[in-house]
Design an enzyme around this catalytic site. Structure first.
Site, PDB file in Angstrom:
ATOM      1  N   HIS A  20      35.783  -4.960  51.681  1.00 22.67           N
ATOM      2  CA  HIS A  20      34.845  -6.025  52.048  1.00 22.67           C
ATOM      3  C   HIS A  20      33.391  -5.611  51.903  1.00 22.67           C
ATOM      4  O   HIS A  20      32.564  -6.378  51.418  1.00 22.67           O
ATOM      5  CB  HIS A  20      35.107  -6.478  53.487  1.00 22.67           C
ATOM      6  CG  HIS A  20      36.159  -7.533  53.578  1.00 22.67           C
ATOM      7  ND1 HIS A  20      35.912  -8.808  54.012  1.00 22.67           N
ATOM      8  CD2 HIS A  20      37.480  -7.490  53.273  1.00 22.67           C
ATOM      9  CE1 HIS A  20      37.024  -9.518  53.976  1.00 22.67           C
ATOM     10  NE2 HIS A  20      38.000  -8.737  53.541  1.00 22.67           N
ATOM     11  N   ASP A 117      29.390 -10.810  56.870  1.00 26.18           N
ATOM     12  CA  ASP A 117      30.700 -11.137  56.328  1.00 26.18           C
ATOM     13  C   ASP A 117      31.246 -12.289  57.170  1.00 26.18           C
ATOM     14  O   ASP A 117      31.096 -12.305  58.395  1.00 26.18           O
ATOM     15  CB  ASP A 117      31.611  -9.911  56.432  1.00 26.18           C
ATOM     16  CG  ASP A 117      32.944 -10.086  55.730  1.00 26.18           C
ATOM     17  OD1 ASP A 117      33.628 -11.092  55.993  1.00 26.18           O
ATOM     18  OD2 ASP A 117      33.331  -9.200  54.944  1.00 26.18           O
TER      19      ASP A 117
END
Length: 454
Positions: A20, A117
């Protein structure tokens, strides 16, 4: 502390696990390059910071800050699934909040915007408490995000506790999908431990994304038109993908194991490249079956395998296939996929791998594991028609040989796969062209985050 319109201070809050953080940093680097007067404070765990910023020298206006990983001093891991992630999530809001306060004190600048995120749903609360915009980045595709945004609808329609044995059921009510296999919806929607911290994180994310000043996703309009259309009606959506644009020409100093020279000696579209990422490796019995299929089919292959290959592969396999194979602990994936000799990418259908395969125009053999892998595999095989999924999502010798023959044999099916992936490759190449949607959306994102108007 006060800020002028220029010289803003942006906090970046990635999810520090799996793959990520890297695509988050990639798009932040592009924003930082376009806005040199803006300071981007990048907060992550010590291990993640060390991986992403190996040099001690700061990257111009991107400043890494280590925060707590949530692991108590002296804690002994029991080996439970997602144990490290659960500990991080439990302390995440407080860890990021403490890090941002320290960065404000260090720079003498108040934070003007929080970029996170999408997993870090509590960043919405942090931004609200600070009175600044919240921008979120989704590193996967629109297809998986659509499922998370409509989790309530899906659960109400199929039932939360009535899904056992229904994995192969095709449903046609999920927004963004003409149809989808029930078992291919992302983990945490109707399958898996729905009460786990990870599943709850995804559910809460879907509940708050509408509050974001922008939701930038790692996709482009032509790849997922229906999911993008649905999400754009619900969120302030910006398709800004691919987050990791196609790499520059290969550089020999990035290929320490000699993958490119080895590929140079192979025929066009003949090699199977195998790479399962950092967190999704098949069990030993499947690795052995994959190896047996490669050997029996005499398929040349380049395998990125970090563990000692002798530990998992059949006895004598390395010697018998020495003329066919190259096994390395790490490969320059973008360069490998761009090589003319690579004919198929065998992977776990993680979004980054799928997008890199599309960018290179290479068909996929997918073996999904968890998360968004299943829905990505559905899109690969049933929507885009750029590859095949391993039947039953388990490598066996026979099933794998059939998949290899289908993708690598020079017949009509192989031609159709390559034509399809070639079509999407062209879309990816054009995504950041002048006046293209991803280019315009990136400028919009920059304006929201940094106050710049390009």
């Amino acid at each position: 502390m006060t800020n002028s319109s220029k010289g803003r201070h942006v906090a970046v809050l990635p999810f520090p696990f799996s793959t990520h953080a890297a695509p988050i940093l990639s798009i932040i680097r592009r924003l930082a390059s376009a806005a040199p007067d803006v300071t981007f404070s990048f907060f992550s765990t010590p291990q993640s910071i060390q991986t992403l910023f190996p040099s001690e020298n700061p990257e111009n206006n991107i400043r890494p800050h280590a925060i707590s990983d949530g692991v108590p001093e002296g804690f002994v891991f029991s080996g439970k699934h997602h144990e490290d992630i659960n500990l991080f999530l439990a302390a995440g809001k407080e860890s990021f909040e403490a890090g941002m306060k320290a960065a404000e004190a260090e720079t003498g600048r108040r934070i003007d915007c929080v970029v996170s995120d999408a997993f870090m749903w509590f960043s919405c609360e942090l931004a609200e408490e600070m009175g600044v915009p919240w921008v979120t980045l989704w590193v996967s595709g629109a297809c998986s995000l659509a499922a998370h945004c409509y989790t309530d609808l899906i659960r109400e329609t199929v039932g939360m506790h009535d899904t056992a044995g229904r994995e192969d059921e095709i449903v046609k009510f999920v927004p963004g999908f003409s149809e989808v296999r029930l078992g291919d919806l992302p983990s945490g929607v109707v399958y898996g431990n729905l009460e786990s911290p990870f599943s709850m994180m995804l559910y809460k994310m879907g509940q708050v994304l509408h509050k974001a000043a922008a939701v930038a996703i790692n996709s482009f309009d032509e790849l997922e038109p229906e999911p993008v259309k649905v999400l754009a009606s619900k969120l302030k959506l910006l398709t800004c993908g691919p987050f990791n644009p196609i790499s520059p020409p290969p550089s020999s100093n990035l290929d320490e194991y000699g993958c490119i020279p080895w590929l140079d000696r192979r025929k066009a579209a003949s090699v199977a490249y195998i790479g399962f990422g950092t967190v999704a490796t098949p069990p030993p019995v499947e690795l052995a079956a994959l190896a047996e299929a490669l050997e029996a089919s005499s398929t040349p292959f380049l395998w990125s395998l970090r563990d000692n290959p002798k530990q998992h592969l059949p006895e004598g396999f390395l010697k018998r296939t020495s003329e066919l194979q190259k096994i390395v602990p790490w490969a320059p994936q973008a360069q490998v996929l761009a090589h003319r000799s690579v004919g198929v990418f065998i992977n776990h259908c993680g979004w980054n791998s799928v997008v890199e395969s599309v960018e290179a125009g290479v068909p996929i053999i997918g073996r999904p594991f968890f998360g968004d892998h299943q829905v990505d595999a559905w899109m690969v095989e049933n929507v885009w028609k750029i590859g095949v999924r391993v039947e039953g999502a388990v490598f066996t010798k026979g099933i794998t040989m059939s998949a290899l023959e289908l993708v690598l044999s020079h017949d009509q099916k192989q031609k159709e796969l390559r034509e399809q992936v070639g079509k999407y490759k062209e879309f990816a190449l054009k995504a950041f062209g002048p006046k293209q949607r991803s280019t315009c959306n990136l400028s919009t994102l920059l304006e929201i985050v940094a106050g710049y108007n390009l």
